[in-house]
Every structure is written in C-alpha cells, then in structure tokens.
Write an enzyme that holds these catalytic residues in place. Structure first.
Site, PDB file in Angstrom:
ATOM      1  N   GLU A  55      48.398  10.114 -16.102  1.00 21.31           N
ATOM      2  CA  GLU A  55      48.859  11.476 -15.927  1.00 21.31           C
ATOM      3  C   GLU A  55      50.091  11.877 -16.335  1.00 21.31           C
ATOM      4  O   GLU A  55      51.010  12.797 -16.334  1.00 21.31           O
ATOM      5  CB  GLU A  55      48.926  12.003 -14.486  1.00 21.31           C
ATOM      6  CG  GLU A  55      47.496  12.035 -14.104  1.00 21.31           C
ATOM      7  CD  GLU A  55      47.304  12.823 -12.665  1.00 21.31           C
ATOM      8  OE1 GLU A  55      48.364  12.718 -11.899  1.00 21.31           O
ATOM      9  OE2 GLU A  55      46.183  13.025 -12.114  1.00 21.31           O
ATOM     10  N   GLU A  61      39.288  10.753 -12.178  1.00 21.80           N
ATOM     11  CA  GLU A  61      39.659  10.891 -10.697  1.00 21.80           C
ATOM     12  C   GLU A  61      39.096  12.627 -10.588  1.00 21.80           C
ATOM     13  O   GLU A  61      39.124  13.248 -11.095  1.00 21.80           O
ATOM     14  CB  GLU A  61      41.104  11.174 -10.808  1.00 21.80           C
ATOM     15  CG  GLU A  61      41.681   9.980 -10.610  1.00 21.80           C
ATOM     16  CD  GLU A  61      43.433   9.793 -10.263  1.00 21.80           C
ATOM     17  OE1 GLU A  61      43.735  10.927  -9.586  1.00 21.80           O
ATOM     18  OE2 GLU A  61      44.281   9.122 -11.154  1.00 21.80           O
TER      19      GLU A  61
HETATM   20  C1  GAL Z   1      46.307  12.076  -9.050  1.00 18.08           C
HETATM   21  C2  GAL Z   1      47.138  10.838  -9.248  1.00 18.08           C
HETATM   22  C3  GAL Z   1      46.610   9.899  -8.222  1.00 18.08           C
HETATM   23  C4  GAL Z   1      46.407  10.750  -6.809  1.00 18.08           C
HETATM   24  C5  GAL Z   1      45.721  11.541  -6.919  1.00 18.08           C
HETATM   25  C6  GAL Z   1      45.778  12.358  -5.354  1.00 18.08           C
HETATM   26  O1  GAL Z   1      46.932  13.208  -9.753  1.00 18.08           O
HETATM   27  O2  GAL Z   1      46.746  10.396 -10.672  1.00 18.08           O
HETATM   28  O3  GAL Z   1      47.621   8.979  -8.295  1.00 18.08           O
HETATM   29  O4  GAL Z   1      48.058  11.195  -6.631  1.00 18.08           O
HETATM   30  O5  GAL Z   1      46.138  12.642  -7.914  1.00 18.08           O
HETATM   31  O6  GAL Z   1      44.942  13.220  -5.491  1.00 18.08           O
END
Ligand code: GAL
Length: 736
Positions: free
Chosen positions: A389, A450
């Site tokens: 990210e 994710e």
């Molecule tokens: C994302 C990140 C993860 C975690 C997640 C929580 O943005 O890559 O490490 O923080 O959010 O939903």
C-alpha cells in the site's frame, strides 16, 4: 529445506542460549560474565506478553544473547557459518569478542562466518545483540504500521560446516510441466581454484529417478545443469501436493566434497487474462491474509505451531491461498504449505512507508533474500515486490521487479497497492479493494489482495447482527469475484486477529479483522470459508449467528440470518417444531455453495427451545446441528491440538478452553476465570488463571527437556474441572 549430507554438516544450535535481557556496554566483549543470564531455547521472544492491551515498550529494547560451544575436531578444515533464520530487527554478532558484523532486517535469514575467530581447542562464545526497537532505517519501519513486530531471536539458528569449495545455493527451475517436463538446475558454488564435475539427481521418496553430470571450470561460480525428458512426472497441486527432491553433488577433482538437497514440485502456475491457471486449469483464488504473530510469545513459535496455522487455513478455513502479509514468514509454515498444497503469495517487509536510499537498498535486498530462500517451493505462485500500500516510486520498483525477474524468471511479480490508478511495473495488478461492490479489473491480470478487514471489525462475541453481517460481507465479495473470470480471485483480510499499535484496532491493541480470533478460534465468518469445500471432503453446516431471541436491535427474534453450508437444502426446527426449509440463496448465485438465508422471523417468545438445522444432499439428511435454547453454560471443554510433544524444550501445542452449551457450541458471552495446573515435563505459556473472553480462549503447553506424561487440569469457577493428558517423548540432543 537443506539437510545434512556426508560432507556438509548442519548443526542445530537452538538450546543452551543465554539471554541477558537488555544489553549493556561491554556485553559483546571477550570477558564474558554470564551471571544474571538465563538459559533459553530458540525460538525465543525477548518478552512474554499479555494477549492484548500491552504497550510496545515491553519488547522494544536491545537485548543480549550468548551461546557457548565447542567444535568437534572432525570439522577442522571446514568453513563454519552461523545461520540465523530470523531475529527482530537488527543483529550485531561477535565471536569470542571479535565483531562479525551487523544485519538489518527482521524477517529474512542471515549468516555470519565464524571461521577466522574460532577456538578449536576450547570454548567459543557467540554473542548477539538484537535491537528490537522500531528503527526507521529498516523496513517495515519509518512510518506507522498496523501490526507489531516484537523482539528477540525468534526463529532458529544453526551452525553450517562446509568444505572450502561448496555449494552456496541451488535453484530448481521447472519447464514444460504439462507436456515434456524438464528441469534446469542453477547451482551457485564457492570455487577454490579447482575444476571438477557437478552431479544432479532427481529423487522421489529417496529413490533416484534420473541424473546428469556436468564438468565445470576452476573459476566457475554458477553451473547450469539440465534434466530433460523426465518420465512419469506427477504434478504438484492443492489436491495432490507431490514433492520431489533434487540433490546436487559437487566433485572438485572428481571426488565428492559437498552435497546439497532441496525440495521442489512440478506445476505450472500463471495469472492470465482469464484468471489464475494452475496446471492449465482455471482456479479461482479464495485466500486469506496471515500475520505470523501469536498471543504471549509473539512471533517466536516453534515448528509444530507454525505448521498448525497452515493446517487451519487448509483444513478448517478451506482456502486455497495464503498471503504472507506483510513479510516473509517461517520456513516451517511454508514447508507445511508445500506439503498440504496451499498456494502462497509471499511479499517483502513494509507497510505504506518508503524510506530513503539506504532503506530502499534493504528492501531490494529483501526481495533477493526472500526469493533465494523460497524459490524452490511449489506453493509460492507470486512474489509481492512492492511495499504494501505504498505510493508509486518508479525507480525503486523498477529495481525490486528487476531483482525478482533476475532471480526467478519462472514466477510473475505482483505489488500490493490500494491506489487504483497507480503505476503497474509488476506482471499482476494486485489490489486491496475495500469497497463494495468491488471495482472492475483495470488490468488484464488482476487479483484482489485485501477486502473487508477494518471496514467491519468483528469479534466472536459481538452482537448477533454484526456477526451475521460479517459472514455476509465475506460471502458478497467472493460472490462478485466469482461472477467475473477477469478477477483471479481474492484474499480476504484476514485469517486471524493480530496485535497492533495503539492508533489501529479496537483500542485493545488488537485488530479484530480475522475470520478467526487471535487464538485461531473461528468466528462465524470462518464458517463461510469452510462451507466452500466440496461435500465429499467435508459436509459443513455453520450457523452465521448465535441463537438468541433478543440480541437484535429493534425487534425480538433473529429475523433472516445466514447459515453457511455446502448442503443442497436445509430444514430447521425450534423446540422440535418445524419452522421452515431453505435453499441456497440466489443472491449469492455465483458461489459454488451460497449461504442459506433462513427466516427465524420475529419470534414470539413462546414456543421457544433448541434450534435444530438439518442439511440434505440428494434427498438424504447428511448433517444436523442443534443450538441450545436454554441459555445455560453447560460444560467446560479443554481441547489440546496435539497429544504428543517432543521433549526438546521448545515444542508447543495450543489448548483451547471453551464454555459450551450441552451440544458443544461455544457460548459467546460466557465468562469465568479458569485456573490451570500442570504436572509433568511441560509448562503453561499464557495467562493463569485465564479469563475467558467471549466464552473461549487458549493457552499453549510447552514441552520441557525430557520425557513423560503431562497432565493439565483446568478448573472453571462453577463448571468444575477437566483434565487432559499429553505425552512428551524424548527428543534427540543437539550436536553442538
Ligand atoms: C490494509 C492493510 C492491512 C490492514 C488492513 C486492515 O490497508 O494493508 O495491513 O491494516 O488494511 O483492514
């Protein structure tokens, strides 16, 4: 995985370390005073912590470790290295007071050569000063990160004794797996001015299948050997993870001097415009992200516990891929992925922040170290070569991609991002998309890495509407991913809850983002993942709610709630009276096994009773679950994962503690401090008494050195006592 052979010796060096706590001036010098040090075994955490609500100052310090050893005469003439598999986050080492150097990085292996400073006739002292502060010069630090890194020499250490001319590394590249499988073996050697021959052997279960020999020049440092036309190859796949071994024998002047063995598999894995293809067939990725941290001992968990996570992902959560967010993880975990047939997306350490030039150099080096360590693993199908990210950084990411492609031309690269229109220097556009509906694929090779996570943080014991919605959010995303072949699939955030910094999570130092809690105990959303397997593997029926008549906002009863099942039809009963039937929900029609939405209506308070749900396949009742309507904490369950441990002072197993109804369902609001007593060669790792959170929790049992029976007695304030017995078997000693 490298093993001992005739010439080289790998000598595990995990026992008999001395841990001195915070380091002090002179601790690495030659005049060793070990008073005040305690004996520890690796993997070791520099602090044992509560499972939540602690401050990182408890482990962010520089600690000192020492290990005394004597070398056998038989190793004289060999070069000796200390191989560290991982220490958090920077390690300075010294042998007999002579500095060996410093390694910066907490997730990648490193070595120090000991040879010039060894004492061959007496005691040697290897000292390591491990800096576990959040040093901004080392990835993943420099900004904010949503996870904790913890401290100590938290992975294993060994001594490696090799002949002066030896094999440094072997890369087994497979080609044409689906037609005429062949291998190209790239063997890096340390030359010593002699030429010779290199022999490579392909083996399966110890039997040699074919071999080739190649001559090399005196100054050669890399030797390529091909094995063509290999007959009868069995492919590695999630259903049948067939593994092979490759043995390289280095023969300078024609006589065998070093041997190196590595494990690999034959499979073809490609991301294409039509999704992900494994061995020529489309496979929709259904994955979860995993952090490597655990309650109490953080990252310092032994082989058995690391492997257990892979088993949970494969057999309980039934996913086909895990992302090692956000760093390379334990070799034991990855070994289990290879053996179980669980695909892996592995990535370099980092989280949103990109540091200065030297920081970026470390990140590029991390790419190289990760790939060298894991490029023979059939489970690894994609390298993550961006800082998770982060913003675009053209020159930096040109370098990480170049390193990956140079060291492994057989795999594609990805780089996990949350900026939809960011620059793609990688092969696969790997996108954290937390919106719903998901954004359409904007690149031909597109993988969601994710979703959900912080958008809907949920505890096992949250109010029933939230628990049910958590289930459905995972189902909705996978349904959309299944609706369009251009999505290679998706990797949900995340498998297990994890400890984090104060500015993330729920205020208790936990991100409750998992489909299982921090103890790896499933939440209702885990039932969605589990239900996606073929019923021939396991018939699943998991209620996506807890049974109650008044936990909902607004009205009595539960209304419409999800049941995750791979059955064809459900029937449900309250108090023995049939209340309805259900088919898989059409709203989730792209899924192989859509959740069922059953209408439990606005229940009148009477009749009331147990809720029974029966599942049918082919007209036959194949499963039945009953949730008690009594509202009574009926039993204490004490459930160890394993009944046999190795008496090596470090082997551990989890023991889940639960309060259940009379049918074995966890009671999500049950409380009680459970006092634990242990007898025999084992100790409790965890809180004692353990106060249940949401009706469940866990401690671990660590085996002592030795052998014998271990009995754990758990006593609940009003549910009485349960005892479990385990056996600890004598483990082989260490060579050094
Ligand atoms: C994302 C990140 C993860 C975690 C997640 C929580 O943005 O890559 O490490 O923080 O959010 O939903």
């Amino acid at each position: 995985m490298t093993t001992n052979t005739a010439a080289r010796r790998i000598l595990p060096m995990n026992r008999n370390w001395l841990f001195g706590g915070p380091s002090r001036p002179g601790a690495m010098n030659a005049n060793f005073d070990d008073s005040g040090f305690t004996k520890v075994t690796l993997p070791h955490a520099n602090a044992v912590l509560p499972w939540h609500s602690f401050d990182e100052s408890a482990y962010t310090f520089v600690s000192i470790y020492r290990r005394h050893f004597r070398l056998p005469e038989t190793l004289r003439g060999m070069r000796i290295f200390a191989d560290f598999e991982g220490a958090m986050t920077a390690t300075k080492a010294a042998l007999n007071g002579q500095p060996l150097g410093e390694y910066l990085g907490g997730y990648t292996p490193f070595s120090f050569e000991l040879t010039p400073h060894l004492n061959w006739t007496g005691d040697n002292v290897l000292a390591a000063e491990v800096d576990s502060t959040e040093r901004p010069d080392i990835p993943p630090f420099g900004g904010n990160i949503d996870f904790l890194t913890f401290g100590g020499i938290y992975r294993e250490v060994s001594l490696r004794a090799v002949p002066p001319s030896h094999i440094a590394d072997v890369f087994v590249q497979t080609f044409d797996c689906l037609s005429r499988p062949r291998l190209e073996v790239l063997c890096s050697i340390v030359p010593d001015g002699r030429g010779g021959t290199l022999r490579v052997e392909l083996r399966r279960r110890g039997e040699t299948l074919c071999a080739a020999t190649r001559a090399y020049d005196p100054d050669a440092s890399e030797i390529a050997v091909g094995l063509d036309d290999i007959q009868g190859v069995e492919l590695w796949s999630p259903d049948k993870p067939v593994l092979y071994d490759l043995v390289c024998r280095l023969m300078p002047d024609g006589a065998p001097e070093d041997e190196y063995e590595t494990r690999f598999g034959f499979r073809e894995a490609r991301f294409t415009p039509d999704g992900f293809m494994l061995n020529g067939a489309p496979l929709k990725i259904r994955g979860l992200n995993r952090h490597q941290t655990y309650p109490y001992t953080s990252g310092a968990m032994p082989r058995r516990v690391q492997r257990r996570d892979a088993q949970i992902l494969k057999h309980e959560l039934k996913v086909n891929l895990v992302r090692t967010s956000h760093y390379p993880q334990s070799r034991h975990f990855l070994d289990a992925c290879d053996e179980l047939g669980l695909l892996v997306l592995e990535e370099i350490p980092g989280w949103q922040h990109i540091g200065d030039g030297p920081w970026q150099d470390i990140a590029v080096r991390n790419v190289e170290e990760m790939i060298r360590r894991d490029r023979n693993r059939p489970s690894v199908v994609l390298w993550g070569v961006r800082i998770n990210e982060s913003q675009d950084s053209h020159d930096f990411y040109l370098r990480t991609n170049e390193a990956a492609r140079r060291l492994d031309p057989t795999r594609q690269t990805g780089g996990i991002r949350y900026i939809y229109d960011s620059e793609r220097l990688e092969d696969v556009f790997t996108m954290n998309d937390f919106d719903f509906p998901l954004r359409p694929p904007n690149h031909p090779l597109y993988l969601n890495t994710e979703f959900n996570g912080h958008m809907f943080s949920t505890k096992r014991f949250d109010q029933v509407e939230r628990v049910a919605e958590h289930v459905l959010r995972h189902a909705r995303v996978h349904n959309q991913l299944a609706s369009d072949a251009r999505y290679a699939g998706g990797i949900g955030w995340c498998a297990f809850d994890y400890n984090t910094h104060a500015n993330f999570g729920s205020g208790d130092r936990i991100c409750h983002h998992g489909v299982s809690d921090i103890f790896r105990i499933p939440k209702a959303a885990a039932g969605f993942y589990r239900s996606q397997c073929d019923p021939a593997e396991e018939v699943v029926l998991e209620p996506g709610f807890h049974w109650s008549s008044g936990d909902r906002s607004g009205a009595a009863g539960l209304g419409i709630v999800p049941v995750c099942s791979n059955c064809e039809r459900l029937e449900y009963f309250i108090g023995g009276e049939k209340r309805g039937e259900a088919l898989p929900s059409k709203d989730y029609g792209y899924l192989r096994h859509p959740p069922f939405l059953i209408d439990l209506g606005n229940l009148p308070l009477s009749p009331w009773g147990d809720l029974r749900i029966d599942g049918y396949i082919g007209g036959k009742k194949v499963i039945s679950r009953t949730l008690s309507g009594r509202g009574v904490d009926a039993r204490l369950a004490v459930e160890p994962d394993d009944l046999l441990l190795d008496g090596d002072g470090v082997d551990m197993t989890r023991v889940v503690l639960r309060v259940t109804d009379e049918f074995g369902n966890t009671r999500p609001f049950a409380t009680g401090a459970i006092s634990l007593a242990i007898d025999g060669p084992g100790e409790i790792v965890g809180e004692n008494p353990f106060a249940l959170a949401g009706g469940a929790g866990a401690v671990w049992i660590r085996a002592a050195f030795g052998a014998g029976a271990v009995t754990l007695v758990a006593r609940h304030p009003y549910l009485g006592e349960q005892r479990v017995s385990l056996r600890v078997a004598a483990a082989a000693g260490e060579d050094i």
